[in-house]
Structure formats: structure tokens, C-alpha cells
Design a protein around this motif. Structure first.
Motif, PDB file in Angstrom:
ATOM      1  N   SER A  77       0.845  -1.192   0.000  1.00 17.47           N
ATOM      2  CA  SER A  77       0.000   0.000   0.000  1.00 17.47           C
ATOM      3  C   SER A  77       0.881   1.242   0.000  1.00 17.47           C
ATOM      4  O   SER A  77       1.828   1.330   0.779  1.00 17.47           O
ATOM      5  CB  SER A  77      -0.911   0.029   1.236  1.00 17.47           C
ATOM      6  N   ALA A  78       0.561   2.190  -0.856  1.00 16.68           N
ATOM      7  CA  ALA A  78       1.385   3.403  -0.944  1.00 16.68           C
ATOM      8  C   ALA A  78       0.547   4.610  -1.336  1.00 16.68           C
ATOM      9  O   ALA A  78       0.950   5.408  -2.170  1.00 16.68           O
ATOM     10  CB  ALA A  78       2.527   3.200  -1.938  1.00 16.68           C
ATOM     11  N   ASP A  79      -0.658   4.726  -0.737  1.00 14.58           N
ATOM     12  CA  ASP A  79      -1.378   5.971  -0.903  1.00 14.58           C
ATOM     13  C   ASP A  79      -0.937   6.933   0.199  1.00 14.58           C
ATOM     14  O   ASP A  79      -0.171   6.572   1.092  1.00 14.58           O
ATOM     15  CB  ASP A  79      -2.891   5.757  -0.904  1.00 14.58           C
ATOM     16  N   GLY A  80      -1.425   8.154   0.124  1.00 15.15           N
ATOM     17  CA  GLY A  80      -0.893   9.172   1.021  1.00 15.15           C
ATOM     18  C   GLY A  80      -1.121   8.909   2.490  1.00 15.15           C
ATOM     19  O   GLY A  80      -0.265   9.197   3.326  1.00 15.15           O
ATOM     20  N   GLU A  81      -2.289   8.367   2.864  1.00 17.61           N
ATOM     21  CA  GLU A  81      -2.583   8.105   4.265  1.00 17.61           C
ATOM     22  C   GLU A  81      -1.997   6.781   4.740  1.00 17.61           C
ATOM     23  O   GLU A  81      -1.977   6.507   5.939  1.00 17.61           O
ATOM     24  CB  GLU A  81      -4.097   8.109   4.508  1.00 17.61           C
ATOM     25  N   ASN A  82      -1.556   5.949   3.838  1.00 17.71           N
ATOM     26  CA  ASN A  82      -1.121   4.598   4.210  1.00 17.71           C
ATOM     27  C   ASN A  82       0.165   4.239   3.474  1.00 17.71           C
ATOM     28  O   ASN A  82       0.261   3.240   2.790  1.00 17.71           O
ATOM     29  CB  ASN A  82      -2.221   3.584   3.872  1.00 17.71           C
ATOM     30  N   ARG A  83       1.171   5.060   3.657  1.00 17.85           N
ATOM     31  CA  ARG A  83       2.431   4.947   2.934  1.00 17.85           C
ATOM     32  C   ARG A  83       3.412   4.060   3.705  1.00 17.85           C
ATOM     33  O   ARG A  83       3.239   3.829   4.907  1.00 17.85           O
ATOM     34  CB  ARG A  83       3.045   6.329   2.779  1.00 17.85           C
ATOM     35  N   PRO A  84       4.491   3.585   3.069  1.00 16.45           N
ATOM     36  CA  PRO A  84       5.585   2.966   3.824  1.00 16.45           C
ATOM     37  C   PRO A  84       6.224   3.981   4.778  1.00 16.45           C
ATOM     38  O   PRO A  84       6.274   5.176   4.483  1.00 16.45           O
ATOM     39  CB  PRO A  84       6.574   2.542   2.730  1.00 16.45           C
ATOM     40  N   LYS A  85       6.706   3.491   5.926  1.00 13.67           N
ATOM     41  CA  LYS A  85       7.331   4.347   6.939  1.00 13.67           C
ATOM     42  C   LYS A  85       8.789   3.933   7.143  1.00 13.67           C
ATOM     43  O   LYS A  85       9.157   2.793   6.864  1.00 13.67           O
ATOM     44  CB  LYS A  85       6.611   4.223   8.288  1.00 13.67           C
ATOM     45  N   ILE A  86       9.609   4.845   7.662  1.00 13.63           N
ATOM     46  CA  ILE A  86      11.020   4.566   7.899  1.00 13.63           C
ATOM     47  C   ILE A  86      11.435   5.204   9.223  1.00 13.63           C
ATOM     48  O   ILE A  86      10.993   6.312   9.551  1.00 13.63           O
ATOM     49  CB  ILE A  86      11.886   5.072   6.719  1.00 13.63           C
ATOM     50  N   ALA A  87      12.272   4.497   9.984  1.00  3.71           N
ATOM     51  CA  ALA A  87      12.733   5.006  11.281  1.00  3.71           C
ATOM     52  C   ALA A  87      13.993   4.270  11.679  1.00  3.71           C
ATOM     53  O   ALA A  87      14.328   3.218  11.113  1.00  3.71           O
ATOM     54  CB  ALA A  87      11.643   4.829  12.343  1.00  3.71           C
ATOM     55  N   PHE A  88      14.688   4.798  12.668  1.00  2.00           N
ATOM     56  CA  PHE A  88      15.870   4.147  13.238  1.00  2.00           C
ATOM     57  C   PHE A  88      15.558   3.713  14.660  1.00  2.00           C
ATOM     58  O   PHE A  88      15.051   4.494  15.470  1.00  2.00           O
ATOM     59  CB  PHE A  88      17.073   5.091  13.243  1.00  2.00           C
ATOM     60  N   PRO A 101      -1.636  -5.180   1.480  1.00  2.00           N
ATOM     61  CA  PRO A 101      -3.081  -5.323   1.291  1.00  2.00           C
ATOM     62  C   PRO A 101      -3.459  -6.735   0.846  1.00  2.00           C
ATOM     63  O   PRO A 101      -2.748  -7.369   0.067  1.00  2.00           O
ATOM     64  CB  PRO A 101      -3.395  -4.298   0.200  1.00  2.00           C
ATOM     65  N   PHE A 102      -4.589  -7.209   1.354  1.00  2.00           N
ATOM     66  CA  PHE A 102      -5.161  -8.469   0.920  1.00  2.00           C
ATOM     67  C   PHE A 102      -6.077  -8.223  -0.281  1.00  2.00           C
ATOM     68  O   PHE A 102      -6.423  -7.071  -0.574  1.00  2.00           O
ATOM     69  CB  PHE A 102      -5.956  -9.104   2.059  1.00  2.00           C
ATOM     70  N   PRO A 103      -6.504  -9.281  -0.976  1.00  8.41           N
ATOM     71  CA  PRO A 103      -7.401  -9.082  -2.128  1.00  8.41           C
ATOM     72  C   PRO A 103      -8.719  -8.408  -1.771  1.00  8.41           C
ATOM     73  O   PRO A 103      -9.257  -7.634  -2.562  1.00  8.41           O
ATOM     74  CB  PRO A 103      -7.617 -10.508  -2.639  1.00  8.41           C
ATOM     75  N   LYS A 104      -9.256  -8.674  -0.585  1.00  4.37           N
ATOM     76  CA  LYS A 104     -10.507  -8.049  -0.179  1.00  4.37           C
ATOM     77  C   LYS A 104     -10.274  -6.567   0.074  1.00  4.37           C
ATOM     78  O   LYS A 104      -9.308  -6.199   0.744  1.00  4.37           O
ATOM     79  CB  LYS A 104     -11.031  -8.731   1.089  1.00  4.37           C
ATOM     80  N   PRO A 105     -11.122  -5.679  -0.441  1.00  4.49           N
ATOM     81  CA  PRO A 105     -10.893  -4.232  -0.274  1.00  4.49           C
ATOM     82  C   PRO A 105     -10.791  -3.824   1.191  1.00  4.49           C
ATOM     83  O   PRO A 105     -11.463  -4.375   2.065  1.00  4.49           O
ATOM     84  CB  PRO A 105     -12.130  -3.608  -0.938  1.00  4.49           C
ATOM     85  N   ASN A 106      -9.916  -2.843   1.442  1.00  9.46           N
ATOM     86  CA  ASN A 106      -9.754  -2.231   2.761  1.00  9.46           C
ATOM     87  C   ASN A 106      -9.270  -3.209   3.826  1.00  9.46           C
ATOM     88  O   ASN A 106      -9.567  -3.045   5.013  1.00  9.46           O
ATOM     89  CB  ASN A 106     -11.057  -1.563   3.208  1.00  9.46           C
ATOM     90  N   THR A 107      -8.530  -4.217   3.417  1.00  9.26           N
ATOM     91  CA  THR A 107      -7.951  -5.160   4.366  1.00  9.26           C
ATOM     92  C   THR A 107      -6.435  -5.198   4.173  1.00  9.26           C
ATOM     93  O   THR A 107      -5.913  -4.738   3.161  1.00  9.26           O
ATOM     94  CB  THR A 107      -8.521  -6.575   4.176  1.00  9.26           C
ATOM     95  N   GLY A 108      -5.732  -5.755   5.156  1.00  5.32           N
ATOM     96  CA  GLY A 108      -4.288  -5.839   5.011  1.00  5.32           C
ATOM     97  C   GLY A 108      -3.622  -6.308   6.279  1.00  5.32           C
ATOM     98  O   GLY A 108      -4.276  -6.562   7.308  1.00  5.32           O
ATOM     99  N   HIS A 128       1.560  -8.514  13.887  1.00  7.50           N
ATOM    100  CA  HIS A 128       0.430  -8.953  14.705  1.00  7.50           C
ATOM    101  C   HIS A 128       0.177 -10.442  14.489  1.00  7.50           C
ATOM    102  O   HIS A 128       0.510 -11.008  13.453  1.00  7.50           O
ATOM    103  CB  HIS A 128      -0.838  -8.146  14.384  1.00  7.50           C
ATOM    104  N   ARG A 129      -0.440 -11.062  15.486  1.00  5.86           N
ATOM    105  CA  ARG A 129      -0.733 -12.494  15.434  1.00  5.86           C
ATOM    106  C   ARG A 129      -2.046 -12.780  14.720  1.00  5.86           C
ATOM    107  O   ARG A 129      -2.261 -13.905  14.263  1.00  5.86           O
ATOM    108  CB  ARG A 129      -0.781 -13.067  16.858  1.00  5.86           C
ATOM    109  N   ASP A 130      -2.927 -11.804  14.666  1.00  2.76           N
ATOM    110  CA  ASP A 130      -4.243 -12.004  14.053  1.00  2.76           C
ATOM    111  C   ASP A 130      -4.090 -12.187  12.544  1.00  2.76           C
ATOM    112  O   ASP A 130      -3.643 -11.269  11.851  1.00  2.76           O
ATOM    113  CB  ASP A 130      -5.138 -10.801  14.343  1.00  2.76           C
ATOM    114  N   PRO A 131      -4.478 -13.362  11.987  1.00  2.00           N
ATOM    115  CA  PRO A 131      -4.296 -13.606  10.560  1.00  2.00           C
ATOM    116  C   PRO A 131      -5.522 -13.267   9.722  1.00  2.00           C
ATOM    117  O   PRO A 131      -5.501 -13.458   8.493  1.00  2.00           O
ATOM    118  CB  PRO A 131      -4.028 -15.116  10.521  1.00  2.00           C
ATOM    119  N   ALA A 132      -6.591 -12.779  10.334  1.00  2.00           N
ATOM    120  CA  ALA A 132      -7.850 -12.590   9.622  1.00  2.00           C
ATOM    121  C   ALA A 132      -7.700 -11.586   8.477  1.00  2.00           C
ATOM    122  O   ALA A 132      -6.916 -10.635   8.558  1.00  2.00           O
ATOM    123  CB  ALA A 132      -8.933 -12.129  10.590  1.00  2.00           C
ATOM    124  N   GLU A 133      -8.470 -11.794   7.433  1.00  2.00           N
ATOM    125  CA  GLU A 133      -8.456 -10.905   6.272  1.00  2.00           C
ATOM    126  C   GLU A 133      -9.383  -9.721   6.558  1.00  2.00           C
ATOM    127  O   GLU A 133     -10.483  -9.605   6.027  1.00  2.00           O
ATOM    128  CB  GLU A 133      -8.895 -11.648   5.007  1.00  2.00           C
TER     129      GLU A 133
END
Length: 386
Positions: A77-88, A101-108, A128-133
Motif C-alpha cells: 500500500s502506498a497511498d498518502g494516508e497509508n504509505r511505507p514508513k522509515i525510522a531508526f 493489502p489483501f485481495p478483499k478491499p480495505n484489508t491488510g 500482529h498475530r491475528d491472521p484474519a483478512e
């Protein structure tokens, strides 16, 4: 302001012919940047099914060929509100997070990779441990001085459970996971708060005493979408959650405008956010003085009626706010600069572009502040505040 131009990012694909590049229906320009301890500037961005990292030793004038963060391709995902992040991390490890993102919309799923040496990344892990889509998206990555790392994100597991039980539920939830070893591994996730907005980015900062702060758009009863500020204890559990903005916007949906937060050396919390007030959606700035009670001081609107996606950073008594604003023909990059801790500001126009552009980011290097902006036409652009 000093403009620093760079080599277009699109040219970087030529140096990596083996990469699999997915076709995009629209530009996905969401990017992040940070200055490394040695003064080099690093940027992360999506290219096909890879997160790429770019390095500059001259504040963005030139860039080295990019390197791949995730060796195995996956959706990014690389839209403005959900971009990759970087830190040290505190031990010097380089951290990059993103939403897969998963195939189902708005999931990931929230993913993170670490480079112990700042160059070679380990295989990414799901934090996270939760695997749900379902929705695990819009993460905020916050390293702490003791080498802990906290990731917080928007999570819809409680909403899905409510649907299954045919009970009402407002919005989503905020979940977090803590690493005690600089991002090498994460403990099981836990809930910070119920009833967040669904699609506005989460922001974070360190309080003056080093305590983690997270801020997000919250759904207050019955349906007011103002912002909440959480302060966490050393173990990552919640110390307090307070209402931080008071426009009392009643909207049955998500405006896709998350906040930005920074804390200065005096402990003053500075923030920008988007809300509707008196029937008009506007960007706001305000500061909260140290203390147990949230009291907004110096609140003001930022830009005009089309101002959007503001970000800010602080350095000593300097405050720099950046946002973009469409003037009917082009998208303008605008700033407000304060040298007195946010009491007064000077507005400047830095640049303009035709076509698509990312949200601007304000980043800090020692006592200096910079605006980092990616556009479809000009790619990475860096502006230094004199």
C-alpha cells in the motif's frame, strides 16, 4: 526556502531489470523520508511489488541507485494516508514498515523489515498475530530511546466480531504491538482504544519525558469525529486517553485526513488536523501546554478552503507546517513557519505541480527542518528551511 531537485524516481527501475513491476491504475506516490545519524537522507517508496530505499548524501540533490527492502515481491500500500514508513531503532537498526493489502478491499497486514547494518534487510515479519483478512492498516512506527519499538494501527477485529453477534459498533479500533529488541521481534498485539475512525492515518511522537504518544481521529458518542490523544506507560499499556480536538464534527464516514503531532523541548505538543467547523472543512493548527488537562492554545486555520493533508515538525522554538492546496489549476505546496514556538507564523509558497502528488512530509535534521514532497511529474523534492 531552498529548493533541491532530484533524479526522477521512475528512472530507478532501469537499474533493477529483474524486478517484477505490477501495473497501477493510478499513481501510488506515498513515500517517507528520514535523516540518518550520519546526515544522509533516506527515502522509502513503492515500486511495483517492492519497497525501495533511496539514499542521498547531499540533502536530496542526488540519489544513489535504490535498494530493495523486501526481497520477495508482495502487494504494497502506498497511498498518502497509508504509505511505507522509515525510522531508526535506538541501537541504529534501520526499520521500514508498510501495509500489505489483501485481495478483499480495505484489508491488510502490518509488515516490518529491519536492517541491522542499515543496508541489508531481514525478511519482513507481520507484527500482529491475528491472521484474519480484515483491516490492519494505517500504522504509525515509533522507536523509543530504550530500544523498544511500538507500532499502532487501525484494526477492525472488534467491528467484525460485533457484526457476527449482530450488535452495533462505532468505527474501528486502535491496536498496538511492542518490540523490546529494536524491531527484531514483537510481542502479541493488544488494544489501545475502541471506536477510532476507519481510514485516517495514526500519528505518534515522544512526550518530553520519553513517553509514547499516539493521536488518531476518534468516534466519540454519539458520532462526533474529533481526535483522541493516548499517552502510554513504559510497558506500552495505556496511561491516559483524552479528547484532543473539539470541533464536534458529526459525519457518518471517514474524511481520509489524519493528524500530525510533534512535541518541543518545553513539552508543548503541537498538532495539525482536519475537521469541519461551522459547516466548513478546514485544516487546523493548535498547541497543548504540558499538564493533565487538554487545553488548546493558539488554534488557527491553516491555508485556504482547499488546504489538505498537513504535516509538521519542530526544532527548538521552530515550528514548520506544510500542506498542499489545489488552486483550480495546479497543486501548490505551502508552508507556515514559526520561530517563536507557534505564537506567530509566516506563510510561503514553495512549489507547484501539475497532476498527482503525495502528501508533504516535514522532517528534521538536528536544528534544521525540511519539507519532503513527491510528485508524479518531478518526483522527490526537498526544501530546506533557512
Amino acid at each position: 526556502m531552498v529548493l533541491v531537485s532530484v533524479v526522477p524516481v521512475g528512472q530507478a527501475a532501469d537499474v533493477m531489470p529483474a524486478m517484477r513491476v505490477a501495473k497501477a491504475t493510478r499513481p501510488e506516490l506515498g513515500s517517507s523520508a528520514i535523516f540518518a545519524p550520519d546526515g544522509s537522507l533516506l527515502a522509502v517508496a513503492k515500486q511495483g511489488e517492492h519497497v525501495m530505499i533511496y539514499r542521498s548524501s547531499d540533502e536530496g540533490r542526488t540519489w544513489s541507485p535504490p535498494a530493495v527492502v523486501n526481497a520477495q515481491p508482495e502487494a504494497i500500500s502506498a497511498d498518502g494516508e497509508n504509505r511505507p514508513k522509515i525510522a531508526f531503532a535506538a541501537d541504529g537498526g534501520l526499520l521500514v514498515s508498510w501495509t500489505h493489502p489483501f485481495p478483499k478491499p480495505n484489508t491488510g497486514a502490518i509488515r516490518l523489515a529491519r536492517a541491522d547494518d542499515g543496508q541489508t534487510f531481514s525478511a519482513p515479519q507481520t507484527v500482529h498475530r491475528d491472521p484474519a483478512e480484515i483491516t490492519h492498516r494505517f500504522e504509525s512506527l515509533l522507536p523509543l530511546p530504550d530500544n523498544r519499538v511500538i507500532l499502532a494501527w487501525i484494526d477492525k477485529r472488534d467491528l467484525e466480531a460485533a457484526k457476527a453477534n449482530k450488535t452495533a459498533w462505532r468505527g474501528a479500533g486502535i491496536y498496538a504491538a511492542v518490540s523490546t529488541d529494536g524491531g527484531r521481534s514483537f510481542q502479541p498485539e493488544y488494544k489501545l482504544a475502541d471506536h477510532s475512525c476507519e481510514c485516517c492515518r495514526v500519528t505518534s511522537a515522544l512526550d518530553r519525558d520519553g513517553a509514547p504518544l499516539f493521536m488518531w481521529r476518534h468516534v466519540f458518542e454519539p458520532n462526533e469525529r474529533d481526535h483522541a490523544l493516548a499517552r502510554l506507560k513504559p510497558d506500552g499499556s495505556v496511561d491516559s486517553i483524552q479528547r484532543a480536538t473539539f470541533e464536534r464534527w458529526k459525519v457518518d464516514g471517514c474524511p481520509h485526513h489524519g493528524p500530525s503531532l510533534a512535541v518541543d523541548e518545553h513539552g508543548v505538543r503541537h498538532a495539525v488536523w482536519f475537521n469541519q467547523k461551522d459547516g466548513e472543512g478546514r485544516v487546523h493548527y493548535g498547541r497543548w501546554l504540558p499538564g493533565d488537562e487538554i487545553r488548546i492554545e493558539g488554534q488557527r486555520t491553516v491555508g485556504g478552503s482547499r488546504a489538505a493533508h498537513a504535516d509538521l515538525a519542530v526544532a527548538a522554538d521552530k515550528v514548520l507546517i506544510a500542506w498542499k492546496e489545489f488552486d483550480g489549476e495546479r497543486t501548490q505546496l505551502q508552508t507556515l513557519f514559526s520561530g517563536d514556538g507557534g505564537k506567530s507564523f509566516v506563510e510561503r509558497t514553495l512549489a507547484a505541480t501539475d497532476g498527482a502528488s503525495d502528501q508533504p512530509r516535514v522532517i528534521r535534521h538536528q536544528a534544521r527542518l525540511f519539507v519532503f514532497w513527491r510528485t508524479a511529474a518531478e518526483s522527490f523534492r526537498v526544501f530546506a528551511q533557512p
